[in-house]
Design an enzyme around this catalytic site. Structure first.
Site, mmCIF file in Angstrom:
data_model
loop_
_atom_site.group_PDB
_atom_site.id
_atom_site.type_symbol
_atom_site.label_atom_id
_atom_site.label_comp_id
_atom_site.label_asym_id
_atom_site.label_seq_id
_atom_site.Cartn_x
_atom_site.Cartn_y
_atom_site.Cartn_z
ATOM 1 N N GLU A 92 0.920 -1.493 0.212
ATOM 2 C CA GLU A 92 -0.052 0.166 -0.148
ATOM 3 C C GLU A 92 0.805 1.500 0.412
ATOM 4 O O GLU A 92 2.131 1.424 0.751
ATOM 5 C CB GLU A 92 -1.064 -0.230 1.043
ATOM 6 C CG GLU A 92 -0.248 -0.290 2.161
ATOM 7 C CD GLU A 92 -1.692 -0.446 3.991
ATOM 8 O OE1 GLU A 92 -2.627 -1.177 3.951
ATOM 9 O OE2 GLU A 92 -2.095 0.742 4.763
ATOM 10 N N CYS A 113 3.149 8.459 0.721
ATOM 11 C CA CYS A 113 4.253 7.470 1.508
ATOM 12 C C CYS A 113 4.409 6.315 0.586
ATOM 13 O O CYS A 113 3.078 5.390 0.609
ATOM 14 C CB CYS A 113 3.558 7.368 2.952
ATOM 15 S SG CYS A 113 3.754 5.972 4.510
ATOM 16 N N CYS A 120 7.664 -6.938 6.700
ATOM 17 C CA CYS A 120 8.700 -6.415 7.429
ATOM 18 C C CYS A 120 9.639 -7.333 8.279
ATOM 19 O O CYS A 120 8.028 -7.811 9.257
ATOM 20 C CB CYS A 120 8.125 -4.882 7.803
ATOM 21 S SG CYS A 120 9.949 -4.614 8.732
ATOM 22 N N CYS A 124 8.601 -4.771 15.003
ATOM 23 C CA CYS A 124 8.739 -3.700 16.087
ATOM 24 C C CYS A 124 7.176 -3.958 16.547
ATOM 25 O O CYS A 124 6.007 -4.624 15.794
ATOM 26 C CB CYS A 124 8.403 -2.137 15.190
ATOM 27 S SG CYS A 124 9.805 -2.174 14.415
ATOM 28 N N CYS A 127 3.946 -2.371 15.279
ATOM 29 C CA CYS A 127 3.184 -1.991 14.319
ATOM 30 C C CYS A 127 2.277 -3.156 13.297
ATOM 31 O O CYS A 127 2.301 -4.624 13.264
ATOM 32 C CB CYS A 127 4.872 -1.828 13.423
ATOM 33 S SG CYS A 127 4.463 -1.321 11.855
ATOM 34 N N CYS A 340 0.807 2.943 7.486
ATOM 35 C CA CYS A 340 0.903 1.887 6.718
ATOM 36 C C CYS A 340 1.065 0.331 7.294
ATOM 37 O O CYS A 340 1.093 0.387 8.151
ATOM 38 C CB CYS A 340 2.039 2.137 5.705
ATOM 39 S SG CYS A 340 1.773 2.962 4.159
HETATM 40 N N1 SAH Z 1 10.750 0.422 8.699
HETATM 41 C C1 SAH Z 1 10.689 1.896 9.256
HETATM 42 C C2 SAH Z 1 9.752 2.504 7.670
HETATM 43 C C3 SAH Z 1 7.800 2.327 7.350
HETATM 44 S S1 SAH Z 1 7.841 2.597 9.542
HETATM 45 C C4 SAH Z 1 10.819 2.584 9.696
HETATM 46 O O1 SAH Z 1 10.507 1.846 11.267
HETATM 47 O O2 SAH Z 1 10.880 3.760 10.372
HETATM 48 C C5 SAH Z 1 7.541 3.726 9.149
HETATM 49 C C6 SAH Z 1 7.195 5.028 10.206
HETATM 50 O O3 SAH Z 1 5.628 5.144 11.059
HETATM 51 C C7 SAH Z 1 7.981 4.450 11.949
HETATM 52 O O4 SAH Z 1 7.732 5.667 12.177
HETATM 53 C C8 SAH Z 1 7.194 3.667 12.792
HETATM 54 O O5 SAH Z 1 7.335 3.763 13.678
HETATM 55 C C9 SAH Z 1 6.081 4.176 12.365
HETATM 56 N N2 SAH Z 1 4.401 3.053 12.928
HETATM 57 C C10 SAH Z 1 4.111 1.938 13.107
HETATM 58 N N3 SAH Z 1 3.102 1.925 12.722
HETATM 59 C C11 SAH Z 1 2.127 2.605 13.759
HETATM 60 C C12 SAH Z 1 1.444 3.075 14.487
HETATM 61 N N4 SAH Z 1 0.843 2.547 14.615
HETATM 62 N N5 SAH Z 1 1.160 4.564 14.538
HETATM 63 C C13 SAH Z 1 2.319 5.255 14.777
HETATM 64 N N6 SAH Z 1 3.466 5.265 13.756
HETATM 65 C C14 SAH Z 1 3.540 3.555 13.542
HETATM 66 FE FE1 SF4 Z 2 9.323 -2.463 10.286
HETATM 67 FE FE2 SF4 Z 2 7.110 -1.749 10.921
HETATM 68 FE FE3 SF4 Z 2 9.420 -2.122 12.503
HETATM 69 FE FE4 SF4 Z 2 9.529 0.294 10.477
HETATM 70 S S1 SF4 Z 2 7.860 0.372 12.411
HETATM 71 S S2 SF4 Z 2 10.841 -1.643 10.810
HETATM 72 S S3 SF4 Z 2 7.985 -1.523 9.149
HETATM 73 S S4 SF4 Z 2 7.930 -3.312 12.314
#
Ligand code: SAH
Ligand code: SF4
Length: 356
Positions: A92, A113, A120, A124, A127, A340
């Site tokens: 997406e 975005c 991934c 995390c 996420c 995303c």
């Molecule tokens: N993997 C990379 C880029 C993709 S995530 C990274 O982690 O930076 C992009 C951003 O969205 C990151 O800062 C991530 O921590 C944040 N993100 C992920 N899940 C989220 C959520 N549920 N609410 C707000 N931000 C979120």
């Molecule tokens: Fe992967 Fe989500 Fe962690 Fe970014 S925030 S590294 S997309 S698991």
């Protein structure tokens, strides 16, 4: 072996390819004009190329385009695009009309975005993208096609690109940099490096590599915790590259006269304590980094939530007391403005249910 996708090549590579076939160099520029200026959908439409050249290109390269599965949102708000790739995988992209919090300045620009991987691997805890694990890297063309397709569908010009969609951009560094070349060049999408932001969860060795890149794109570090204790709890990558290792890679990056910023999601009871704000301010000061605070977006099936508005503002004001330049995202539309990865997850689960 599968043939390369035509939209994964730079003009220089295409020129070399034409030279190998004893064809004039200007043909390569004709191809990139068709791809990125006129935006055709097939080799057959490249009518100023001789038929045998078009045939050769068809044999040698794949011309693919993602299928738009769903679009969510309204014209003046954030819109989400769900794409199906040639192999059936879902990714997406999100189109954001104006996103001051991402840049720390007011703007009437449109930001996309973009995803860089299917799923991934970094898992995390908060996420949606990490929930179903990692499938594969996106090819450069699949990254570029997100911009082309969103511009085509929305009939709007994209001004900014943030690699904050699904996936960890720095774990797909070669394809990412190739896609950025195409997005950045005058023969491609012509989006300036300062309008391109890469976000990483903290892959220290790759941050050092990026420090050596000549181009002036922006880098965002997803910190989300100002101590190892907090980061370890929510970001498994911190056990591989702890805070000291990450910050020292950031020092290297900044030493190359490049700027970075911190992203910090505020999660209630996890990373929103006042001591975290003070520690975060220290790190930001050390690196002259701006801080973007982002209230957590609820993910279905996960236990986390965002702190109260008052708590968010308190966190922000502590950073400001330390003279840190910081913003707090206060946008509405969280129903679809979810991070995303969430739309894809919903669709995947829905499809799995239909099959079952
Ligand atoms: N993997 C990379 C880029 C993709 S995530 C990274 O982690 O930076 C992009 C951003 O969205 C990151 O800062 C991530 O921590 C944040 N993100 C992920 N899940 C989220 C959520 N549920 N609410 C707000 N931000 C979120
Ligand atoms: Fe992967 Fe989500 Fe962690 Fe970014 S925030 S590294 S997309 S698991």
């Amino acid at each position: 072996m599968v043939s390369p996708a035509i939209k994964s090549l730079t003009l220089e590579e295409l020129t070399a390819d034409f030279a190998r076939h004893g064809e004039p160099a200007y043909r390569a520029k004709q191809v990139t004009d068709w791809l990125y200026q006129k935006r055709v959908g097939s080799f057959a439409e490249m009518t100023n190329l001789p038929a045998e050249v078009r045939r050769r290109l068809t044999d040698e390269f794949r011309f693919v385009k993602p299928e738009v599965v769903r679009v969510l949102g309204s014209r003046d708000a954030t819109r989400k695009f769900l794409f199906r790739l040639a192999d059936g995988n879902l990714i997406e992209s999100v189109l954001i009309p104006a996103s001051p919090a991402l840049y720390g300045q007011t703007s009437d620009r449109r930001t996309i975005c973009v995803s860089t991987q299917v799923g991934c691997a970094y898992g995390c805890k908060f996420c949606a993208s990490g929930l179903e694990g990692f499938s594969r890297n996106l090819e450069p063309s699949e990254i570029v096609d997100q911009l082309l397709t969103v511009e085509q569908e929305s009939r709007e010009k994209i001004d900014n690109v943030v690699f904050m969609g699904m996936g960890e951009p720095l774990a797909n560094l070669t394809n990412l940099l190739q896609a950025i070349r195409i997005i950045n060049s005058p023969w491609g999408l012509e989006i300036g490096a300062r309008h391109i932001t890469i976000s990483t969860s903290g892959l220290a060795p790759q941050i050092r590599k990026l420090a050596q890149e000549p181009s002036q794109f922006r880098l965002a570090i997803s910190l989300h915790g100002a101590t190892d204790e907090v980061r370890n709890r929510i970001m498994p990558i911190n056990r591989k590259y702890n805070l000291a290792t990450l910050l020292s890679a950031c020092d290297d990056y900044v030493a190359q006269k490049k700027r970075l910023m911190f992203e910090y999601i505020l999660i209630a009871g996890v990373n929103d304590a006042e001591e975290q704000a003070h520690e975060l301010a220290k790190h930001a000061h050390r690196l002259s980094a701006k801080v973007n605070l982002i209230p957590y977006n609820i993910v279905e099936g996960l236990e986390w939530s965002r702190p109260s508005r008052q708590q968010q503002e308190r966190f922000l004001s502590i950073l400001r007391e330390h003279q840190i330049v910081a913003t707090l995202r206060r946008e509405k539309g969280q129903d679809i403005d979810a991070a995303c990865g969430q739309l894809r997850l919903q669709t995947k689960r829905l499809e799995e249910r239909e099959v079952a």
